[in-house]
Each structure stands twice: as C-alpha cells, then as structure tokens.
Design a protein around this motif. Structure first.
Motif, short mmCIF file in Angstrom:
data_model
loop_
_atom_site.label_atom_id
_atom_site.label_comp_id
_atom_site.label_asym_id
_atom_site.label_seq_id
_atom_site.Cartn_x
_atom_site.Cartn_y
_atom_site.Cartn_z
N GLY A 166 50.08 42.19 69.64
CA GLY A 166 51.38 41.67 70.06
C GLY A 166 51.82 40.47 69.25
N ILE A 167 50.90 39.55 69.03
CA ILE A 167 51.24 38.34 68.27
C ILE A 167 51.49 38.68 66.81
N ALA A 168 50.61 39.49 66.24
CA ALA A 168 50.76 39.86 64.82
C ALA A 168 52.07 40.61 64.58
N ILE A 169 52.38 41.56 65.44
CA ILE A 169 53.61 42.34 65.26
C ILE A 169 54.84 41.44 65.37
N SER A 170 54.82 40.50 66.31
CA SER A 170 55.94 39.58 66.45
C SER A 170 56.11 38.72 65.19
N VAL A 171 54.99 38.33 64.56
CA VAL A 171 55.07 37.60 63.30
C VAL A 171 55.69 38.49 62.22
N LEU A 172 55.17 39.71 62.11
CA LEU A 172 55.61 40.62 61.05
C LEU A 172 57.07 41.05 61.22
N GLN A 173 57.56 41.03 62.46
CA GLN A 173 58.95 41.38 62.73
C GLN A 173 59.86 40.15 62.75
N LYS A 218 51.15 51.91 61.67
CA LYS A 218 52.26 50.97 61.72
C LYS A 218 51.88 49.55 61.31
N ILE A 219 50.82 49.01 61.91
CA ILE A 219 50.44 47.64 61.57
C ILE A 219 50.05 47.50 60.10
N PRO A 220 49.22 48.43 59.54
CA PRO A 220 48.96 48.32 58.09
C PRO A 220 50.24 48.38 57.25
N ARG A 221 51.18 49.25 57.63
CA ARG A 221 52.43 49.35 56.87
C ARG A 221 53.22 48.05 56.96
N TRP A 222 53.35 47.50 58.18
CA TRP A 222 54.10 46.26 58.36
C TRP A 222 53.43 45.09 57.63
N LEU A 223 52.09 45.05 57.64
CA LEU A 223 51.38 43.99 56.93
C LEU A 223 51.69 44.02 55.44
N ARG A 224 51.65 45.21 54.85
CA ARG A 224 51.89 45.33 53.41
C ARG A 224 53.34 45.03 53.08
N GLN A 225 54.26 45.45 53.95
CA GLN A 225 55.67 45.14 53.72
C GLN A 225 55.94 43.65 53.83
#
Length: 407
Positions: A380-387, A316-323
């Motif tokens: 948590g912080i990274a995902i909140s940024v990516l979302q 999930k995190i790699p996918r969200w980062l690339r998106q």
C-alpha cells in the motif's frame, strides 16, 4: 468466513525435547487427537496447527513442534522448522519432563528472551514421575510461571488454561482496531473494492471483510462500491463521508475522484498499522528514491495464491517500480512462510499487507530486515509512492508521513 482468520488469532507454540509429551499436551489442550502420539522419538515432523477458542482470550492457534534435540540430517531440518515457528509464536509453552533440564532448554530460554516471547514452563508426565522438590525449586528460580500437568490423565488441564491466560499480553483481550479509531459513532465510510481477476469468486478479500466488521463494531456505517462508481456516490450523498478506503491498485483514481477535505487511505496501509509498524514501513519506502541500476528488490507475499494475469505482486508492482525509477531492477519473489535468510542481498523489501500472518510473525520479519540493514515497506505504501499520492493516503497518519518525508 465463519471463523476468525488465523492472522488474528493468538498463536501458542509448544516447544521442548523429543518425547516430553508435546503432542500429548496439544491433544489435551484441544481435546482432539490432532498430533500423532508415539513412544518413538521424532514422531512430529512439520509443525502441526490447531485452532480453537479459549475464553476470555477468544480464538487461538496451538502449534505443536518437533523436538529441539532431534538428530541427523532430517532432524536438523525439523529443528529449523520448529525454531522458525517461534517467529509466529505470541506465547510459548516449554514442555519438560520431571528432573530433566539441560542445554536444549537453556537454548529455548535464550530464544524466548531474545524475541521477548512470554512463556510458561510445563512440567509434564507427573503421573509417571513426580518432580523432586529440588527440581521444582530450580525451575521456580529460572522462571516464575510454572505448572505441573499430566497430558495422559488430564490432571491440571483447567489450571493450565488459567496459566496461559496469565502470561498472555493484555492487548489480546481487546484487539486494536483496524480503522475504528479513525471514525466516530454515526460516521460514514466508503470502501472502494475493485472486482477484477484477483478478486476471489463469491466473496471479498480478508482486509475488506475486516474493515466492514470494524466499522460496524464502532457504530459507524459503510458503503461498498467499485472504483468507477465512486464519483456517482459522492453526488448522491447529502453529507460527505468521514473516510474513503480503497484497494491499493485503484488508489490513483480514488484520490482523483475524492473531493479535497475527505481523507483517503488504503486497506494495505491500514493492515501495515494493524500487523506491523506503519512508521517503519513508511520510512522504508524512502529507499525507492535511492534505487540504482541493477539493484535487487524482494517482493514478499504471505499467502500462496495462484498468480493470475496482471498480478499485483508479480506484474504490477515490478512494472510501476521500473516506470517510476527508469531503472533495470532485479526483482525476486517469495511466498507463504518462505522468508529468505539472505535479506542482506537486497536493497529493498516490499511486503504484502500480511493479512494471513499474525502480528508477531510480521514484526519478526520487520526485525530481520532491520538486523540486515535493509529497508522494508509494504504494498500500500509503495504503490502510493509510485502513483504519487502518498501525501493523501497517509493524511490520517501524519507521523508516518513525516517519517517518509525525511528524504
């Protein structure tokens, strides 16, 4: 689930040369034969851990390590593992024999002072060879905290526990809250807990359990729901909750479903504050906006769970980062205690919530990233940024948000 997790226990490392009685001391302290004792040097190979309770300190972990003077190719590897154990050591016991002090002990002293690790010098085997007055005077001039013991006979065992308590940082007597300082007595907290493939069968994950306990300890109450039930709960409540805490994977939906004026955060962000440094990890998240094509990212996970379909760290995190970035990024992973030495090869480190690490080891990882000049953040912080919801999930922590927004 009936015992305190290792990550919340005081870690007490036992260091010294081979055959000074480290393993015997471990067995004396724990009152169990956990470590093999032998006259043959180098009996202890990998660090041996044993959990127990010491009052008033509470739950602790003792770590028995290999001799710092080990030799040969295997010996060098054992020494490296011993020194790596220092990363998760909150207080250290430096075990010496009577009238023996040299470069190995001096090296350990330098490491203790460099890492700011409180330590106690333990002069062992006094039943075999009492220390000379000059030796005790020398040790006393080196460090104020000193005790003579016999791991063989048990002499001064209780005094040793008293000395351990004396060098323990005062914060360990009263642990910091996970979220108790964010609520008042009588408040309600909603915990949003997805039940998916990653959820352990028959139980909740550790941060969720810790949150429930912390809420109860602060005389508040909580409701636990799955993400699709959140809207219905709001409709049934007569008064709004003080706080909503969710799993990072459903933070976008949770924020969307939570009325304005009600603060929202994630379990991972709470763990970032408890186990590490929330401001440092928030600052590290700024690097997401400056990533370039081909940059290398390290995703570090403290536990060694079996990765399932749509795993948060590996999928999930790699996918969200690339998106989010639109870039072709190189993403590496490390798990467990295998934290790589080549941090300078990365442009960003994204660490898990560190629920299985103690605070000392997580702070050591933050320090290594800082020394390598590499920004570090957490799930948590990274995902909140990516979302796109970090402003909402850090609303309870305005300083951390302001650090991130300096981009």
């Amino acid at each position: 689930m009936t015992q305190a997790p290792k990550g919340l226990r005081l870690h007490i490392g036992i260091f010294g040369r081979r055959n000074v009685g480290k393993s015997s001391l471990m067995n004396l302290l724990t009152n169990q034969a956990m470590s093999i004792v032998s006259e043959t040097p180098g009996t202890t190979t990998d660090p041996v851990e044993k959990t127990m309770e010491i009052q008033p300190l509470g739950p602790v972990v003792f770590i028995d390590t290999a001799g710092i003077d080990d030799e040969g190719i295997l010996g060098e590897k054992r020494v490296l593992k011993s020194l790596k154990a220092l990363d998760r050591t909150d207080i250290a016991l430096l075990v010496v024999e009577s009238n023996k002090w040299g470069s190995f002990e001096e090296h350990l002293l330098e490491l203790f002072k460099e890492k700011k690790t409180p330590f106690l010098i333990v002069c062992n085997k006094i039943d075999q060879s009492p220390p000379s007055d000059s030796f005790l005077h020398k040790l006393g001039s080196i460090h104020a905290h000193l005790i003579q013991v016999s791991a063989q006979t048990g002499e001064n065992r209780e005094e040793l526990f008293e000395k351990i308590q004396a060098i323990t940082p005062s914060g360990w007597i009263k642990s910091p809250p996970l979220l108790g300082d964010l609520v008042n007595e009588g408040d309600l907290v909603i915990l949003v807990v997805p039940i998916d493939l990653q959820a352990p069968k028959g139980r909740l994950i550790l941060p969720q359990v810790q949150a429930i306990r912390d809420i109860l300890d602060h005389d508040a109450s909580c409701i636990v729901v799955k993400e699709r039930e959140l809207q219905a709960i709001f409709q049934r409540l007569k008064e709004p909750p003080r706080l909503v805490v969710c799993d990072s994977q459903c933070v976008l939906k949770t924020v969307a479903d939570t009325p304005k004026g009600i603060k929202v955060t994630t379990f991972s962000i709470l763990m970032a504050r408890l186990k590490g440094d929330l401001n440092t990890l928030s600052e590290g998240a700024r690097a997401i906006h400056s990533l370039k094509e081909g940059d290398r990212i390290l995703i570090a996970e403290a536990c060694t769970h079996h990765a399932l379909e749509d795993d948060i760290g590996r999928v999930k995190i790699p996918r969200w980062l690339r998106q989010f970035t639109g870039l072709d990024l190189i993403i590496d992973h490390c798990t467990g205690k295998d934290y790589p030495e080549n941090l300078q090869d990365y442009q960003l480190i994204i660490h898990c919530g560190a629920c299985t690490l103690n605070r000392q080891e997580m702070l050591s990882r933050l320090l290594k990233a800082k020394e390598s000049g590499i920004p570090i953040t957490n799930y948590g912080i990274a995902i909140s940024v990516l979302q796109g919801v970090l402003a909402r999930s850090l609303e309870s922590f305005p300083l951390a948000l302001s650090v991130y927004e300096e981009i």
